[in-house]
Enzyme design. Sequence first.
Site, PDB file in Angstrom:
ATOM      1  N   TYR A   1       0.836  -1.200   0.000  1.00 38.88           N
ATOM      2  CA  TYR A   1       0.000   0.000   0.000  1.00 38.88           C
ATOM      3  C   TYR A   1       0.878   1.260   0.000  1.00 38.88           C
ATOM      4  O   TYR A   1       1.684   1.469   0.917  1.00 38.88           O
ATOM      5  CB  TYR A   1      -0.939   0.024   1.217  1.00 38.88           C
ATOM      6  CG  TYR A   1      -1.865  -1.178   1.326  1.00 38.88           C
ATOM      7  CD1 TYR A   1      -2.148  -1.990   0.235  1.00 38.88           C
ATOM      8  CD2 TYR A   1      -2.465  -1.498   2.543  1.00 38.88           C
ATOM      9  CE1 TYR A   1      -2.990  -3.091   0.344  1.00 38.88           C
ATOM     10  CE2 TYR A   1      -3.318  -2.595   2.660  1.00 38.88           C
ATOM     11  CZ  TYR A   1      -3.566  -3.389   1.557  1.00 38.88           C
ATOM     12  OH  TYR A   1      -4.396  -4.470   1.671  1.00 38.88           O
TER      13      TYR A   1
ATOM     14  N   LEU B   1     -17.188  -3.000   2.635  1.00 35.65           N
ATOM     15  CA  LEU B   1     -18.096  -2.085   1.925  1.00 35.65           C
ATOM     16  C   LEU B   1     -17.860  -2.179   0.420  1.00 35.65           C
ATOM     17  O   LEU B   1     -18.222  -1.274  -0.331  1.00 35.65           O
ATOM     18  CB  LEU B   1     -17.875  -0.647   2.415  1.00 35.65           C
ATOM     19  CG  LEU B   1     -18.060  -0.471   3.926  1.00 35.65           C
ATOM     20  CD1 LEU B   1     -17.683   0.946   4.355  1.00 35.65           C
ATOM     21  CD2 LEU B   1     -19.495  -0.786   4.326  1.00 35.65           C
TER      22      LEU B   1
ATOM     23  N   ILE C   1     -12.466  -5.278   8.551  1.00 33.33           N
ATOM     24  CA  ILE C   1     -11.446  -4.215   8.511  1.00 33.33           C
ATOM     25  C   ILE C   1     -11.801  -3.116   7.494  1.00 33.33           C
ATOM     26  O   ILE C   1     -11.061  -2.873   6.543  1.00 33.33           O
ATOM     27  CB  ILE C   1     -10.051  -4.812   8.200  1.00 33.33           C
ATOM     28  CG1 ILE C   1     -10.093  -5.743   6.957  1.00 33.33           C
ATOM     29  CG2 ILE C   1      -9.499  -5.567   9.399  1.00 33.33           C
ATOM     30  CD1 ILE C   1      -8.691  -6.141   6.457  1.00 33.33           C
TER      31      ILE C   1
ATOM     32  N   LYS D   1     -12.003   0.368   5.609  1.00 32.66           N
ATOM     33  CA  LYS D   1     -11.073   1.501   5.522  1.00 32.66           C
ATOM     34  C   LYS D   1     -11.886   2.793   5.448  1.00 32.66           C
ATOM     35  O   LYS D   1     -12.864   2.879   4.691  1.00 32.66           O
ATOM     36  CB  LYS D   1     -10.211   1.358   4.272  1.00 32.66           C
ATOM     37  CG  LYS D   1      -9.250   2.526   4.049  1.00 32.66           C
ATOM     38  CD  LYS D   1      -9.795   3.516   3.048  1.00 32.66           C
ATOM     39  CE  LYS D   1      -8.907   4.740   2.921  1.00 32.66           C
ATOM     40  NZ  LYS D   1      -9.476   5.718   1.969  1.00 32.66           N
TER      41      LYS D   1
ATOM     42  N   ASN E   1     -18.183   3.608  11.484  1.00 38.43           N
ATOM     43  CA  ASN E   1     -17.735   2.224  11.348  1.00 38.43           C
ATOM     44  C   ASN E   1     -17.423   1.599  12.704  1.00 38.43           C
ATOM     45  O   ASN E   1     -17.769   0.441  12.959  1.00 38.43           O
ATOM     46  CB  ASN E   1     -16.515   2.150  10.418  1.00 38.43           C
ATOM     47  CG  ASN E   1     -16.860   2.621   9.010  1.00 38.43           C
ATOM     48  OD1 ASN E   1     -18.022   2.859   8.699  1.00 38.43           O
ATOM     49  ND2 ASN E   1     -15.858   2.761   8.167  1.00 38.43           N
TER      50      ASN E   1
HETATM   51  P1  NAP Z   1     -13.865  -0.904   2.051  1.00 35.04           P
HETATM   52  O1  NAP Z   1     -13.410  -0.834   3.445  1.00 35.04           O
HETATM   53  O2  NAP Z   1     -14.898  -1.896   1.676  1.00 35.04           O
HETATM   54  O3  NAP Z   1     -14.356   0.519   1.525  1.00 35.04           O
HETATM   55  C1  NAP Z   1     -13.577   1.671   1.662  1.00 35.04           C
HETATM   56  C2  NAP Z   1     -14.328   2.811   0.990  1.00 35.04           C
HETATM   57  O4  NAP Z   1     -15.592   2.993   1.655  1.00 35.04           O
HETATM   58  C3  NAP Z   1     -13.615   4.137   1.066  1.00 35.04           C
HETATM   59  O5  NAP Z   1     -13.862   4.812  -0.156  1.00 35.04           O
HETATM   60  C4  NAP Z   1     -14.298   4.865   2.213  1.00 35.04           C
HETATM   61  O6  NAP Z   1     -14.321   6.262   2.036  1.00 35.04           O
HETATM   62  C5  NAP Z   1     -15.694   4.320   2.122  1.00 35.04           C
HETATM   63  N1  NAP Z   1     -16.345   4.276   3.440  1.00 35.04           N
HETATM   64  C6  NAP Z   1     -15.793   3.836   4.591  1.00 35.04           C
HETATM   65  N2  NAP Z   1     -16.667   3.912   5.600  1.00 35.04           N
HETATM   66  C7  NAP Z   1     -17.803   4.425   5.084  1.00 35.04           C
HETATM   67  C8  NAP Z   1     -19.056   4.753   5.639  1.00 35.04           C
HETATM   68  N3  NAP Z   1     -19.318   4.563   6.939  1.00 35.04           N
HETATM   69  N4  NAP Z   1     -20.018   5.279   4.822  1.00 35.04           N
HETATM   70  C9  NAP Z   1     -19.760   5.458   3.502  1.00 35.04           C
HETATM   71  N5  NAP Z   1     -18.588   5.156   2.918  1.00 35.04           N
HETATM   72  C10 NAP Z   1     -17.602   4.646   3.701  1.00 35.04           C
HETATM   73  O7  NAP Z   1     -12.637  -1.176   1.032  1.00 35.04           O
HETATM   74  P2  NAP Z   1     -11.132  -1.598   1.102  1.00 35.04           P
HETATM   75  O8  NAP Z   1     -10.278  -0.460   1.466  1.00 35.04           O
HETATM   76  O9  NAP Z   1     -10.885  -2.305  -0.185  1.00 35.04           O
HETATM   77  O10 NAP Z   1     -11.045  -2.736   2.238  1.00 35.04           O
HETATM   78  C11 NAP Z   1     -10.735  -2.475   3.582  1.00 35.04           C
HETATM   79  C12 NAP Z   1      -9.314  -2.874   3.919  1.00 35.04           C
HETATM   80  O11 NAP Z   1      -9.090  -4.259   3.666  1.00 35.04           O
HETATM   81  C13 NAP Z   1      -8.257  -2.197   3.041  1.00 35.04           C
HETATM   82  O12 NAP Z   1      -8.096  -0.837   3.350  1.00 35.04           O
HETATM   83  C14 NAP Z   1      -7.069  -3.087   3.316  1.00 35.04           C
HETATM   84  O13 NAP Z   1      -6.516  -2.802   4.582  1.00 35.04           O
HETATM   85  C15 NAP Z   1      -7.735  -4.459   3.292  1.00 35.04           C
HETATM   86  N6  NAP Z   1      -7.712  -5.092   1.951  1.00 35.04           N
HETATM   87  C16 NAP Z   1      -6.966  -6.228   1.796  1.00 35.04           C
HETATM   88  C17 NAP Z   1      -6.878  -6.838   0.558  1.00 35.04           C
HETATM   89  C18 NAP Z   1      -6.060  -8.077   0.391  1.00 35.04           C
HETATM   90  O14 NAP Z   1      -5.781  -8.484  -0.751  1.00 35.04           O
HETATM   91  N7  NAP Z   1      -5.658  -8.717   1.475  1.00 35.04           N
HETATM   92  C19 NAP Z   1      -7.567  -6.304  -0.550  1.00 35.04           C
HETATM   93  C20 NAP Z   1      -8.344  -5.156  -0.360  1.00 35.04           C
HETATM   94  C21 NAP Z   1      -8.418  -4.576   0.894  1.00 35.04           C
HETATM   95  P3  NAP Z   1     -13.324   7.283   2.794  1.00 35.04           P
HETATM   96  O15 NAP Z   1     -11.947   6.667   2.758  1.00 35.04           O
HETATM   97  O16 NAP Z   1     -13.463   8.513   1.996  1.00 35.04           O
HETATM   98  O17 NAP Z   1     -13.809   7.444   4.218  1.00 35.04           O
END
Ligand code: NAP
Length: 273
Positions: free
Chosen positions: A49, A190, A229, A231, A241
């Site tokens: 990242y 999400l 988890i 983000k 969250n």
């Molecule tokens: P996510 O958590 O599903 O979604 C993040 C998005 O949702 C961001 O644009 C955020 O906006 C928005 N958001 C967050 N809380 C919200 C709320 N309460 N209301 C409305 N929108 C909201 O996506 P992700 O980042 O892909 O997944 C989470 C974490 O999982 C990652 O950050 C990473 O640490 C991990 N991950 C791991 C892998 C892997 O291959 N192991 C792959 C993907 C992700 P803002 O940022 O503008 O608040």
Amino acid sequence: MKAPRATMPRFGLGTWRMGENAAARTEEIAALTLGLDLGAGLIDTAEMYGDGGAEEVVGRAIAGRRDDVYLVTKVLPSHASYAGTLAACERSLKRLDTDRIDLYLLHWPGHHPLEETLRAFVELRRGDRIVDYGVSNFDLDEMRHVRTLPGGDGIASNQILYNLQRRGPERKLLPWCEAEGVAIMAYSPLDQGRLVVRPALREVAVRRGITPYQVAIAWTLLREEVVTIPKAGKREHVRDNVAAASLLLDEDDLAALDRAYPAPKHDVPLETA
Ligand code: NAP
């Protein structure tokens, strides 16, 4: 709220897309700090990242409070030879400005033999550089295989894509992990912010006076073995969250969500994007 492995909190803060832009760093550190202040006990990051930038952001956010945080980071598959994993871990520790990682994951299956990665994980654990180790994006066959290798019985977690819209793991992978005592970390709860809010989800949210996104996060925590988890870079999202982690959905909520977001009726390969 604890997952079966006693020290792994069930709610964490994701960091993908953090550390990519110097101008955003102060805000990102503030978002993570707020999450920790509100009781989020886990931070998930990866050397990938922001090309190490996210680990630096995390290092700043946990400064002076390392013992409050369960710290997860990941080695890139391209680095996951024996020597490469040891070296990558040292670089991550430096960026995180800490002397130990609580959970060190192989980010996805790659071309280096898994035996080598596991040997490095065991070595890192022996040297107290990491407390536990695991994998990410491993489907059932890959989990079964890695479990048979030397050190495979020590795999503590599999981090996978799992949310209301991506329920394939419920068929076989989740039950297998539950039976094996492998904690599941649900990433993108999400769906990277692209969650499709169907009327049933909106109705549950309205009935409970919360947002659909909070419902979706609470839904991921229904199974005891799952850690979630999300983000959030925006502080209002962080607040929502963390609050979602203690919401309880009732049977009517679950039935409505099941109808609107049904689990697949046939096995599907593990999704990753
Ligand atoms: P996510 O958590 O599903 O979604 C993040 C998005 O949702 C961001 O644009 C955020 O906006 C928005 N958001 C967050 N809380 C919200 C709320 N309460 N209301 C409305 N929108 C909201 O996506 P992700 O980042 O892909 O997944 C989470 C974490 O999982 C990652 O950050 C990473 O640490 C991990 N991950 C791991 C892998 C892997 O291959 N192991 C792959 C993907 C992700 P803002 O940022 O503008 O608040």
